[in-house]
Design a protein around this motif. Structure first.
Motif, PDB file in Angstrom:
ATOM      1  N   PRO A   1      14.534  47.622 205.735  1.00  0.00           N
ATOM      2  CA  PRO A   1      15.909  47.181 206.009  1.00  0.00           C
ATOM      3  C   PRO A   1      16.526  46.417 204.841  1.00  0.00           C
ATOM      4  N   ALA A   2      15.716  45.660 204.102  1.00  0.00           N
ATOM      5  CA  ALA A   2      16.251  44.902 202.968  1.00  0.00           C
ATOM      6  C   ALA A   2      16.789  45.827 201.883  1.00  0.00           C
ATOM      7  N   LEU A   3      16.179  46.997 201.721  1.00  0.00           N
ATOM      8  CA  LEU A   3      16.673  47.967 200.745  1.00  0.00           C
ATOM      9  C   LEU A   3      18.016  48.518 201.197  1.00  0.00           C
ATOM     10  N   LEU A   4      18.132  48.877 202.460  1.00  0.00           N
ATOM     11  CA  LEU A   4      19.402  49.400 202.970  1.00  0.00           C
ATOM     12  C   LEU A   4      20.502  48.350 202.874  1.00  0.00           C
ATOM     13  N   ALA A   5      20.152  47.093 203.133  1.00  0.00           N
ATOM     14  CA  ALA A   5      21.142  46.016 203.020  1.00  0.00           C
ATOM     15  C   ALA A   5      21.606  45.852 201.582  1.00  0.00           C
ATOM     16  N   LEU A   6      20.681  45.959 200.641  1.00  0.00           N
ATOM     17  CA  LEU A   6      21.049  45.865 199.225  1.00  0.00           C
ATOM     18  C   LEU A   6      21.992  46.991 198.832  1.00  0.00           C
ATOM     19  N   LEU A   7      21.685  48.204 199.238  1.00  0.00           N
ATOM     20  CA  LEU A   7      22.516  49.353 198.875  1.00  0.00           C
ATOM     21  C   LEU A   7      23.902  49.290 199.514  1.00  0.00           C
ATOM     22  N   ALA A   8      24.005  48.582 200.635  1.00  0.00           N
ATOM     23  CA  ALA A   8      25.291  48.457 201.324  1.00  0.00           C
ATOM     24  C   ALA A   8      26.082  47.230 200.895  1.00  0.00           C
ATOM     25  N   ASP A   9      25.500  46.378 200.071  1.00  0.00           N
ATOM     26  CA  ASP A   9      26.160  45.151 199.625  1.00  0.00           C
ATOM     27  C   ASP A   9      27.386  45.516 198.789  1.00  0.00           C
ATOM     28  N   PRO A  10      28.570  45.064 199.185  1.00  0.00           N
ATOM     29  CA  PRO A  10      29.793  45.498 198.492  1.00  0.00           C
ATOM     30  C   PRO A  10      29.923  45.017 197.049  1.00  0.00           C
ATOM     31  N   GLN A  11      29.098  44.087 196.616  1.00  0.00           N
ATOM     32  CA  GLN A  11      29.206  43.647 195.220  1.00  0.00           C
ATOM     33  C   GLN A  11      28.629  44.676 194.241  1.00  0.00           C
ATOM     34  N   TRP A  12      27.821  45.621 194.769  1.00  0.00           N
ATOM     35  CA  TRP A  12      27.111  46.554 193.900  1.00  0.00           C
ATOM     36  C   TRP A  12      27.691  47.962 193.968  1.00  0.00           C
ATOM     37  N   GLN A  13      27.637  48.671 192.844  1.00  0.00           N
ATOM     38  CA  GLN A  13      27.856  50.119 192.780  1.00  0.00           C
ATOM     39  C   GLN A  13      26.519  50.747 192.396  1.00  0.00           C
ATOM     40  N   PRO A  14      25.799  51.324 193.370  1.00  0.00           N
ATOM     41  CA  PRO A  14      24.490  51.904 193.054  1.00  0.00           C
ATOM     42  C   PRO A  14      24.615  53.223 192.292  1.00  0.00           C
ATOM     43  N   TYR A  15      23.669  53.437 191.379  1.00  0.00           N
ATOM     44  CA  TYR A  15      23.487  54.700 190.676  1.00  0.00           C
ATOM     45  C   TYR A  15      22.013  55.070 190.764  1.00  0.00           C
ATOM     46  N   VAL A  16      21.725  56.286 191.196  1.00  0.00           N
ATOM     47  CA  VAL A  16      20.358  56.785 191.159  1.00  0.00           C
ATOM     48  C   VAL A  16      20.127  57.380 189.775  1.00  0.00           C
ATOM     49  N   VAL A  17      19.181  56.863 189.049  1.00  0.00           N
ATOM     50  CA  VAL A  17      18.928  57.338 187.686  1.00  0.00           C
ATOM     51  C   VAL A  17      17.900  58.463 187.763  1.00  0.00           C
ATOM     52  N   PHE A  18      18.344  59.674 187.410  1.00  0.00           N
ATOM     53  CA  PHE A  18      17.502  60.863 187.581  1.00  0.00           C
ATOM     54  C   PHE A  18      18.064  61.981 186.714  1.00  0.00           C
ATOM     55  N   PRO A  19      17.226  62.891 186.207  1.00  0.00           N
ATOM     56  CA  PRO A  19      17.731  63.988 185.360  1.00  0.00           C
ATOM     57  C   PRO A  19      18.721  64.874 186.099  1.00  0.00           C
ATOM     58  N   GLY A  20      19.889  65.088 185.501  1.00  0.00           N
ATOM     59  CA  GLY A  20      20.937  65.853 186.150  1.00  0.00           C
ATOM     60  C   GLY A  20      20.610  67.315 186.349  1.00  0.00           C
ATOM     61  N   GLU A  21      19.653  67.849 185.578  1.00  0.00           N
ATOM     62  CA  GLU A  21      19.325  69.273 185.690  1.00  0.00           C
ATOM     63  C   GLU A  21      18.726  69.624 187.043  1.00  0.00           C
ATOM     64  N   PHE A  22      18.274  68.614 187.805  1.00  0.00           N
ATOM     65  CA  PHE A  22      17.661  68.859 189.108  1.00  0.00           C
ATOM     66  C   PHE A  22      18.572  68.457 190.265  1.00  0.00           C
ATOM     67  N   VAL A  23      19.856  68.223 189.976  1.00  0.00           N
ATOM     68  CA  VAL A  23      20.779  67.658 190.963  1.00  0.00           C
ATOM     69  C   VAL A  23      22.037  68.523 191.029  1.00  0.00           C
ATOM     70  N   ALA A  24      22.650  68.575 192.215  1.00  0.00           N
ATOM     71  CA  ALA A  24      23.921  69.277 192.349  1.00  0.00           C
ATOM     72  C   ALA A  24      24.936  68.695 191.374  1.00  0.00           C
ATOM     73  N   PRO A  25      25.648  69.530 190.625  1.00  0.00           N
ATOM     74  CA  PRO A  25      26.532  69.043 189.552  1.00  0.00           C
ATOM     75  C   PRO A  25      27.569  68.030 190.013  1.00  0.00           C
ATOM     76  N   GLU A  26      28.073  68.162 191.251  1.00  0.00           N
ATOM     77  CA  GLU A  26      29.130  67.261 191.705  1.00  0.00           C
ATOM     78  C   GLU A  26      28.653  65.813 191.875  1.00  0.00           C
ATOM     79  N   ARG A  27      27.355  65.598 191.906  1.00  0.00           N
ATOM     80  CA  ARG A  27      26.831  64.231 192.040  1.00  0.00           C
ATOM     81  C   ARG A  27      26.550  63.576 190.696  1.00  0.00           C
ATOM     82  N   VAL A  28      26.504  64.357 189.643  1.00  0.00           N
ATOM     83  CA  VAL A  28      26.000  63.859 188.366  1.00  0.00           C
ATOM     84  C   VAL A  28      27.106  63.191 187.552  1.00  0.00           C
TER      85      VAL A  28
END
Length: 260
Positions: free
Chosen positions: A98-125
């Protein structure tokens, strides 16, 4: 061994992991495997005196595979050493803290998942940080003003096969943009083998992210800190005496002085 630094997110996660173990974990090193609990190196090559803390506007969120916190060569630990805004969570396929979900929902932050774009749908990259704002009440009056969110970089601290599994099996990450890095550097990480020179260790990735966020001193310090840690680790493994007056140690001292 020097006086122990205060525990941080990764060291607390490691302690919790050890408490769940059914048998003692003994890392190799020294005649009886003695290692400093503050830096995980053998006592003769303790690294604690070189810990350098640098404030940053950006945050780092580590999602760590099951055994990463137990590995003395893990570099997520180094990020938490240097960057106070570091959180760490153990990853599991069927549960999420739950603490992870609370962190990701905290309005002070803009989360970015750092991952190679070649393995991800282009619209997310994305390849750079996206300007984003959230409404916040002014402290001077009652009207709302736009305040920029702080970047929160979500790093998958794991082997490459484990990282792909974490990315694909964590639906709570699907709502966030994927930051795909295109570093022009070859990894200098020498503590584990990789088949590709462009596979950076977690600490190297964090330094690039911090630089993108404008946290230049934090990025440079983390890179220098990794170099010093690597020097201590390899000299301990090869039973070579430390030279704390060499170039890598001097570089870290110079950056540490800028933070005072």
């Amino acid at each position: 061994m020097n006086s122990l630094p205060p525990p941080h997110a990764v060291s607390r996660l490691r302690s919790a992991r050890l408490e769940r173990s059914t048998r003692p974990f003994l890392a190799r090193g020294g005649p009886h495997g003695e290692r400093c609990t503050g830096c995980r190196l053998i006592l003769s090559h303790c690294f604690c005196n070189f810990r350098t803390i640098v404030p940053s506007r950006a945050g780092i969120c580590l999602l760590m595979a099951e055994h990463e916190t137990l590995k003395p060569s893990n570099t997520g630990w180094l990020i938490a050493d240097v960057i106070p805004e570091t959180t760490a969570f153990g990853w599991a396929r069927t549960t999420v803290e739950p603490a992870l979900l609370a962190l990701l929902a905290d309005p002070q932050w803009q989360p970015y998942v750092v991952f190679p774009g070649e393995f991800v749908a282009p619209e997310r990259v994305v390849s750079e940080l996206v300007p984003d704002h959230v409404p916040e009440l002014s402290t001077e009056n009652d009207h709302k003003t736009a305040v920029a969110k702080r970047p929160l970089f979500i790093l998958l601290d794991a082997t490459w096969p484990e990282a792909r599994k974490i990315f694909n099996k964590s639906p709570y990450l699907n709502q966030f943009p994927v930051l795909s890095l295109a570093p022009d550097q070859v990894s200098r990480y020498r503590l584990r083998r990789s088949r590709r020179d462009d596979h950076l260790c977690t600490s190297e990735v964090a330094a690039i992210c911090l630089a993108l966020a404008g946290d230049t001193l934090a990025a440079q310090t983390l890179a220098a800190y990794l170099d010093v840690f690597t020097d201590h680790y390899l000299r301990a493994k090869q039973q070579i005496k430390l030279d704390i007056e060499d170039e890598v140690h001097q570089r870290l001292r110079e950056l540490s002085a800028l933070n005072r």
